[in-house]
Design a protein around this motif. Structure first.
Motif, short mmCIF file in Angstrom:
data_model
loop_
_atom_site.label_atom_id
_atom_site.label_comp_id
_atom_site.label_asym_id
_atom_site.label_seq_id
_atom_site.Cartn_x
_atom_site.Cartn_y
_atom_site.Cartn_z
N PRO A 19 18.77 5.44 0.56
CA PRO A 19 17.85 5.97 -0.45
C PRO A 19 18.26 7.36 -0.93
CG PRO A 19 16.91 6.17 1.73
CD PRO A 19 18.16 5.36 1.90
N THR A 20 17.85 7.67 -2.13
CA THR A 20 18.11 9.00 -2.67
C THR A 20 17.16 10.00 -2.03
OG1 THR A 20 16.51 8.77 -4.47
CG2 THR A 20 18.76 7.99 -4.89
N LEU A 21 17.48 11.28 -2.17
CA LEU A 21 16.63 12.33 -1.64
C LEU A 21 15.24 12.28 -2.29
CD1 LEU A 21 16.37 14.83 0.16
CD2 LEU A 21 17.23 16.20 -1.74
N ALA A 22 15.19 11.96 -3.58
CA ALA A 22 13.91 11.88 -4.28
C ALA A 22 13.03 10.78 -3.68
CB ALA A 22 14.14 11.62 -5.76
N THR A 23 13.65 9.66 -3.34
CA THR A 23 12.90 8.55 -2.74
C THR A 23 12.35 8.94 -1.37
OG1 THR A 23 14.17 6.86 -3.91
CG2 THR A 23 13.07 6.18 -1.89
N ILE A 24 13.20 9.59 -0.56
CA ILE A 24 12.76 10.02 0.77
C ILE A 24 11.62 11.02 0.64
CG2 ILE A 24 13.47 11.17 2.90
CD1 ILE A 24 16.32 10.20 2.32
N GLU A 26 0.82 -1.21 0.00
CA GLU A 26 0.00 0.00 0.00
C GLU A 26 0.86 1.26 0.00
OE1 GLU A 26 -3.97 -1.65 2.37
OE2 GLU A 26 -2.21 -0.98 3.50
N LEU A 27 1.96 1.25 0.79
CA LEU A 27 2.84 2.40 0.79
C LEU A 27 3.54 2.55 -0.56
CD1 LEU A 27 4.16 4.78 2.15
CD2 LEU A 27 5.83 3.23 3.19
N ALA A 28 3.88 1.43 -1.17
CA ALA A 28 4.51 1.47 -2.49
C ALA A 28 3.57 2.08 -3.51
CB ALA A 28 4.90 0.05 -2.92
N GLU A 29 2.29 1.71 -3.44
CA GLU A 29 1.30 2.24 -4.38
C GLU A 29 1.09 3.75 -4.18
OE1 GLU A 29 -3.43 1.58 -5.57
OE2 GLU A 29 -2.42 0.19 -4.20
N GLN A 30 1.07 4.20 -2.92
CA GLN A 30 0.81 5.61 -2.64
C GLN A 30 2.02 6.50 -2.91
OE1 GLN A 30 -1.01 6.40 1.17
NE2 GLN A 30 -2.36 4.63 1.06
N SER A 31 3.21 5.94 -2.76
CA SER A 31 4.43 6.75 -2.91
C SER A 31 5.07 6.65 -4.28
CB SER A 31 5.45 6.35 -1.85
OG SER A 31 5.90 5.01 -2.07
N GLY A 32 4.79 5.55 -5.00
CA GLY A 32 5.46 5.34 -6.28
C GLY A 32 6.85 4.77 -6.11
N VAL A 33 7.19 4.37 -4.89
CA VAL A 33 8.49 3.73 -4.61
C VAL A 33 8.27 2.22 -4.56
CG1 VAL A 33 10.40 3.51 -2.98
CG2 VAL A 33 9.28 5.73 -3.30
N ALA A 34 9.12 1.48 -5.21
CA ALA A 34 8.96 0.03 -5.31
C ALA A 34 8.91 -0.62 -3.92
CB ALA A 34 10.09 -0.59 -6.12
N LYS A 35 8.07 -1.63 -3.78
CA LYS A 35 7.93 -2.34 -2.51
C LYS A 35 9.26 -2.89 -2.04
CE LYS A 35 5.70 -6.49 -0.61
NZ LYS A 35 4.75 -7.60 -0.89
N SER A 93 7.93 10.63 2.24
CA SER A 93 7.44 11.62 3.19
C SER A 93 6.10 12.18 2.73
CB SER A 93 8.46 12.75 3.38
OG SER A 93 8.57 13.55 2.22
N GLN A 94 5.93 12.38 1.42
CA GLN A 94 4.66 12.87 0.89
C GLN A 94 3.55 11.85 1.13
OE1 GLN A 94 4.05 16.08 -0.73
NE2 GLN A 94 5.91 16.30 0.48
N ALA A 95 3.85 10.58 0.89
CA ALA A 95 2.85 9.53 1.06
C ALA A 95 2.47 9.36 2.53
CB ALA A 95 3.37 8.20 0.50
N LEU A 96 3.43 9.62 3.43
CA LEU A 96 3.20 9.46 4.86
C LEU A 96 2.76 10.77 5.52
CD1 LEU A 96 6.26 7.17 5.61
CD2 LEU A 96 3.85 6.49 5.68
#
Length: 206
Positions: free
Chosen positions: A63-68, A41-50, A72-75
């Protein structure tokens, strides 16, 4: 000058992410559990791979800054809070309204602001609950031995735990086992308000 400052700030955040990778994984995991989100669910909301999120939580990658930023946006927290370290946090910590996550019941009539400390979410959680008349919050069973406390400050609420029903008005508190399905209802004619504290694994109650 503005570009240089921006580059310096980005550089500092990237360096911080690398240095704090151990704390970062724990923070992401605690935030995810606070929202009751699975890795998928977090992967789906953030666009970051599970798989990447899993590696971050196990501290197996930096992780890269973009990933963080995506996480953070998803959370729904600021990137600075995600990168904050436990060792350097101030003794007095202030959370703004924007940094306070809000959970909403299925019927949309109950809202739970997560005001508890994110570091205690695995064993102690507390919420500021506000409800419209007739609002219903259905909850699945928590871990065995868990206890929930509902302190009413406005209106009237009813709690149903496996068919056992009790009511409380402003100034009263209900404590009940929440290791089985339970329901909280706002039964007052006006709005209701309460503080809810969940003590996880408090005791194995026979």
């Amino acid at each position: 000058m503005g570009v240089e400052r921006g580059r310096e700030r980005t550089k500092d955040l990237v360096t911080g992410a690398q240095v704090l990778s151990g704390q970062l994984g724990k923070t992401i995991q605690r935030l995810r559990k606070a929202y009751n989100l699975s890795l998928s669910e977090l992967a789906e909301q953030s666009g970051v791979a599970k798989s990447i999120i899993s590696q971050i939580e196990r501290n197996e990658t930096n992780p890269t800054l973009a990933t963080i930023w995506r996480l953070s946006q998803a959370l729904d927290v600021s990137i600075e809070r995600v990168l904050a370290t436990g060792d350097e946090e101030p003794f007095i910590e202030k959370s703004s309204r924007a940094d306070t996550p809000i959970l909403v019941s299925d019927d949309g009539r109950m809202r739970l602001a997560i005001i508890g400390w994110i570091k205690t979410v695995e064993w102690l959680q507390w919420y500021d609950l506000s409800a419209d008349p007739g609002g219903v919050l259905d909850s699945d069973a928590h871990q065995r031995g868990s206890v929930e406390c509902l302190s009413v400050t406005e209106g009237e609420f009813e709690v149903d735990v496996a068919g056992a029903v009790q009511r409380a008005r402003a100034g009263e508190t209900l404590r009940y086992r929440c290791d089985r399905p339970h329901t909280v209802r706002c039964i007052s004619e006006g709005a209701g308000r309460a503080f809810m504290v969940v003590i996880m694994k408090a005791a194995v109650m026979e």
